[in-house]
Design an enzyme around this catalytic site. Structure first.
Site, mmCIF file in Angstrom:
data_model
loop_
_atom_site.group_PDB
_atom_site.id
_atom_site.type_symbol
_atom_site.label_atom_id
_atom_site.label_comp_id
_atom_site.label_asym_id
_atom_site.label_seq_id
_atom_site.Cartn_x
_atom_site.Cartn_y
_atom_site.Cartn_z
ATOM 1 N N GLU A 292 0.818 -1.320 0.014
ATOM 2 C CA GLU A 292 0.001 -0.157 -0.177
ATOM 3 C C GLU A 292 0.874 1.278 0.154
ATOM 4 O O GLU A 292 1.742 1.197 0.478
ATOM 5 C CB GLU A 292 -1.041 -0.077 1.118
ATOM 6 N N TYR A 470 -5.133 4.259 -0.347
ATOM 7 C CA TYR A 470 -6.403 3.365 -0.897
ATOM 8 C C TYR A 470 -5.950 2.665 -2.165
ATOM 9 O O TYR A 470 -6.635 2.589 -3.207
ATOM 10 C CB TYR A 470 -7.708 4.275 -0.979
ATOM 11 N N HIS A 471 -4.713 2.311 -2.166
ATOM 12 C CA HIS A 471 -4.242 1.381 -3.485
ATOM 13 C C HIS A 471 -3.388 0.144 -2.836
ATOM 14 O O HIS A 471 -2.314 -0.104 -3.244
ATOM 15 C CB HIS A 471 -2.888 2.260 -4.043
ATOM 16 N N PRO A 472 -4.328 -0.571 -2.204
ATOM 17 C CA PRO A 472 -3.546 -2.161 -1.959
ATOM 18 C C PRO A 472 -3.651 -3.054 -3.035
ATOM 19 O O PRO A 472 -4.777 -2.983 -4.092
ATOM 20 C CB PRO A 472 -4.923 -2.687 -1.118
#
Length: 542
Positions: A292, A470-472
């Site tokens: 992340e 919010y970029h897993p």
């Protein structure tokens, strides 16, 4: 019990693209299952509605990651989209691809077909670039990519300050080079959010060979031996079943796809035994390799009182005027992505390519915008984001209940190199904020209340405030090593009739926002799946 050729679990960015492309063939029957709702709401369609989506749970699963030992034992809020379109229904709508080297690294790791040059045609095919076609952009695709319709003056000052501090202006972060400062392009159409659902799904919902079911929580993949043959899913507590003649495809994202694999008995035996789940296949990498973008936000007071402050009388008046402007012209603050301008920079001269991303927000904010008292302050917020983190986390089961949230451990800043990069990015940001165009507008620091005077104070601030953006990705990674979950055709290792198609297959995190690459994963997967279908048909005829 119904039978389909393909069952897709999850209508997020990848799943919507995949469902569209597979169902283009009228001979192919597709079932698309989505646990969230339809997302047919003005809150989703209106870009600034993302503020409401982040705060409330109507369109947001509102996950929370475990208390992070590296971040003063704080729980980390992990919003994910709860509607058709997945997180593209609640995200910041920034269209970013990442860097050529990101994808070339995937190919160098043995993932054939995943280099930048091989993926660029999919990026071009997927988009309708309002600026027109070029070497790096396409027109006529489903996803509309547009210039922003809310360019606040203070956002422009951030760009000016960056150039004054020596950061080159970049008119296109998705062109020949990513480095520089400028305006973000957006996934909007006519001033409204253009999610994956709006782009890929809504225009084809009337196809007779495409069935879309919302409010359906998939409980497990059904196997016959080592072959996936269908799924069981829940609607309002009632269990339903569907059979897949050809393949089951998981598109639940970096949290949902590993969770469903584990619920279905695919993963490390020790993790499954803990919840009384019978193992179907040993695969140690399921849920591992979580990555992340670690991010920290600094906030400054706007002494001109011209930034957005929604709860102040002046802000309320401007919001009312902007509401009229939006209804009539689809422009103004309600069309804002919040992060209107930004930059990609190198944390030091020794770094070959940008490793820091800035998102400039023309308003004061804290805790993902959930601290509403900051709406009383005229201010500017700047995110500093580490693009290629070394830290790795995991996703695991809390229970065998498919409706329970998974256990998410982001494990951010567990690798000291990420802390070093983040500190360097914040110091470089100070140079931009101190440049004339921002220095004349910003006065004192709101977060933190005092400027960090030493390296130790800066690290203390980071551990107190660092978060995710919010970029897993990465929890079902593509590759050939013992921790890989899928091969370069996105087929789950050791099983038949099962693929994973979403951001969880990324072996390493790309240098930027992950929405556009997720759609491209769906685009490419569709071609691979249809090619395999043709090959199987030809083999049967022969």
């Amino acid at each position: 019990m119904k039978t389909f050729d393909y069952i897709i679990v999850g209508a997020g960015s990848s799943g919507c693209a995949l469902a569209n492309r597979l169902s283009q063939d009228p001979e192919v029957n597709v079932l698309l299952l989505e646990a969230g709702g339809s997302g047919d709401s003005p809150i989703i369609k209106t870009p600034a509605g993302l503020i409401i989506s982040l705060i409330f749970g109507t369109f947001n699963w509102c996950y929370n990651a475990l208390n992070q030992r590296t971040l003063n034992n704080r729980a980390i809020f992990c919003p994910r989209g709860k509607a058709l379109g997945g997180s593209s229904a609640i995200n910041g709508m920034l269209y970013i691809r990442g860097q050529r080297q990101d994808y070339d690294l995937w190919a160098e790791q043995g993932n054939k077909g995943w280099s930048f040059d091989e993926l660029l045609p999919y990026f071009k095919r997927s988009q309708h670039q309002e600026r027109g076609a070029s070497e790096y952009h396409g027109v006529g695709g489903p996803l509309n990519v547009a210039n922003g319709r809310s360019n606040q003056p203070i956002s422009a000052d951030f760009i000016k300050a960056g150039t004054e501090a020596g950061v080159p202006f970049n008119p296109d972060f998705n062109g020949a080079a990513q480095e520089g400062i400028g305006w973000y392009q957006t996934t909007q159409k006519d001033g409204q959010r253009h999610s994956a659902a709006a782009a890929y799904l809504t225009p084809v919902m009337n196809r007779p060979n495409l069935t879309v079911i919302t409010g359906a929580t998939t409980a497990k993949v059904v196997f016959e031996g080592k072959k996936a043959v269908g799924v069981e899913y829940l609607i309002k507590g009632l269990r339903h079943s569907a059979t897949a003649e050809t393949e089951v495809i998981l598109s639940g994202g970096a949290f949902g796809s590993p969770q469903l694999l584990l619920l279905s008995g695919v993963g490390p035996k020790a993790k499954l035994d803990e919840h009384g789940i019978e193992q179907v296949h040993e695969l140690p990498g399921v849920g591992e390799n979580l990555q992340e973008h670690v991010d920290v936000v600094r906030v400054w007071k706007d002494k001109t009182n011209s930034a957005i402050a929604m709860f102040r009388p002046k802000g309320i008046w401007h919001l009312a005027k902007d509401a009229v402007n939006y209804v009539i012209h689809r422009r103004g603050f309600l069309a804002s992505t919040m992060a209107e301008s930004g930059a990609f920079v190198r944390s030091s001269e020794d770094v070959e390519r940008p490793d820091i991303q800035y998102h400039f927000v023309p308003a004061a904010m804290d805790d993902h915008g959930r601290s509403l008292r900051y709406n009383l302050s005229y201010g500017a917020s700047i995110h500093t984001c580490v693009l290629r983190p070394y830290s790795r986390g995991s996703v695991s089961l809390a229970s065998s209940d498919p409706t329970a949230d998974p256990i998410i451990d982001l494990n951010m800043l567990s690798d000291s190199r990420d802390m070093d990069t983040l500190k360097a990015g914040l110091r470089k940001l100070d140079e931009i904020v101190s440049a004339p165009s921002l220095a004349q507008r910003l006065s004192y620091s709101i977060i933190p209340k005092q400027e960090p005077a030493s390296d130790q104070e800066l690290e203390q601030f980071i551990r107190a405030k660092a978060n995710n953006i919010y970029h897993p990705v990465g929890t079902c990674k593509m590759g050939n090593d013992e921790m890989a979950v899928v091969d370069d055709e996105l087929r789950v290792h050791g099983l038949e009739g099962l693929r994973v198609v979403d951001a969880s297959i990324m072996p390493t995190l790309i240098s930027g926002n992950t929405n556009a690459p997720s759609m491209v994963i769906g685009e490419k997967a569709a071609d691979m799946i249809l090619a395999a279908r043709v090959a199987d048909t030809q083999e049967q005829v022969a």
